[in-house]
Each structure stands twice: as C-alpha cells, then as structure tokens.
Write a protein that holds these residues in place. Structure first.
Motif, short mmCIF file in Angstrom:
data_model
loop_
_atom_site.label_atom_id
_atom_site.label_comp_id
_atom_site.label_asym_id
_atom_site.label_seq_id
_atom_site.Cartn_x
_atom_site.Cartn_y
_atom_site.Cartn_z
N UNK A 16 -7.13 -7.61 -50.29
CA UNK A 16 -8.19 -7.01 -49.48
C UNK A 16 -9.28 -8.04 -49.22
N UNK A 17 -9.69 -8.76 -50.27
CA UNK A 17 -10.75 -9.76 -50.14
C UNK A 17 -10.33 -10.88 -49.20
N UNK A 18 -9.10 -11.38 -49.35
CA UNK A 18 -8.61 -12.44 -48.46
C UNK A 18 -8.55 -11.96 -47.02
N UNK A 19 -8.08 -10.75 -46.81
CA UNK A 19 -7.98 -10.19 -45.45
C UNK A 19 -9.37 -10.02 -44.84
N UNK A 20 -10.30 -9.52 -45.63
CA UNK A 20 -11.67 -9.34 -45.14
C UNK A 20 -12.28 -10.68 -44.75
N UNK A 40 -4.25 -4.13 -41.64
CA UNK A 40 -3.96 -4.54 -43.01
C UNK A 40 -5.11 -4.17 -43.93
N UNK A 41 -6.34 -4.39 -43.47
CA UNK A 41 -7.51 -4.05 -44.28
C UNK A 41 -7.58 -2.55 -44.55
N UNK A 42 -7.27 -1.74 -43.56
CA UNK A 42 -7.27 -0.29 -43.75
C UNK A 42 -6.21 0.12 -44.76
#
Length: 82
Positions: A16-20, A40-42
């Motif tokens: 999640x952190x990497x995607x954000x 992906x984040x959702x």
C-alpha cells in the motif's frame, strides 16, 4: 513495545505504501497508469482495513503502529538489497 503483526498484513501495508508513493510521483500529462495504481490502492486498502487481525478483541497494536512497522520493514529490506 514490539508488536507482532501477521506477515500478510505487513506485506499488504508495505505494498500500500509503495503504491501510494508511486501514485504521488509526478506523471506525464496524460497520467498514464494512474487508474491502475488507484485500483491497486483501493484493493490494498480493503485488504489492510478488513484483515482478520483487526477483528480480534483489542488487537495488540493499532493501525498507526502497523504503518510504522511496515515502513521500517521496507527500509530494512531496501538496505539489505542495496
């Protein structure tokens, strides 16, 4: 105090952190790839938020502690591969 989070929860938080962070980076004017990153984040948000760990009565640690833990784990992995 050290908390023991399930590995799959920590991995999901790291992803999640990497995607954000990837979504926050400047993009081309067309914004190519933003939709996939948002989706992906959702999906990762739901994975983290509704993980069975949080259903336990009074989990040992909260969501902020998970985020801190995942960030430190990610930094440790980056150092190990550098």
């Amino acid at each position: 105090m050290t908390h023991h989070f399930p590995d799959d929860l920590v991995c999901a938080q790291e992803a999640w952190t990497r995607t954000y962070e990837e979504l926050a980076r400047p993009r081309t004017p067309s914004g190519a790839g933003n939709t996939a990153l948002r989706r992906r984040l959702i999906r990762l948000s739901a994975t983290v938020w509704f993980h069975p760990y949080w259903a336990r009565p009074r989990p040992g640690a909260g969501r902020a502690e998970l985020l801190d833990h995942a960030r430190s784990q990610g930094r440790d992995r980056e150092r190990a591969t550098a």
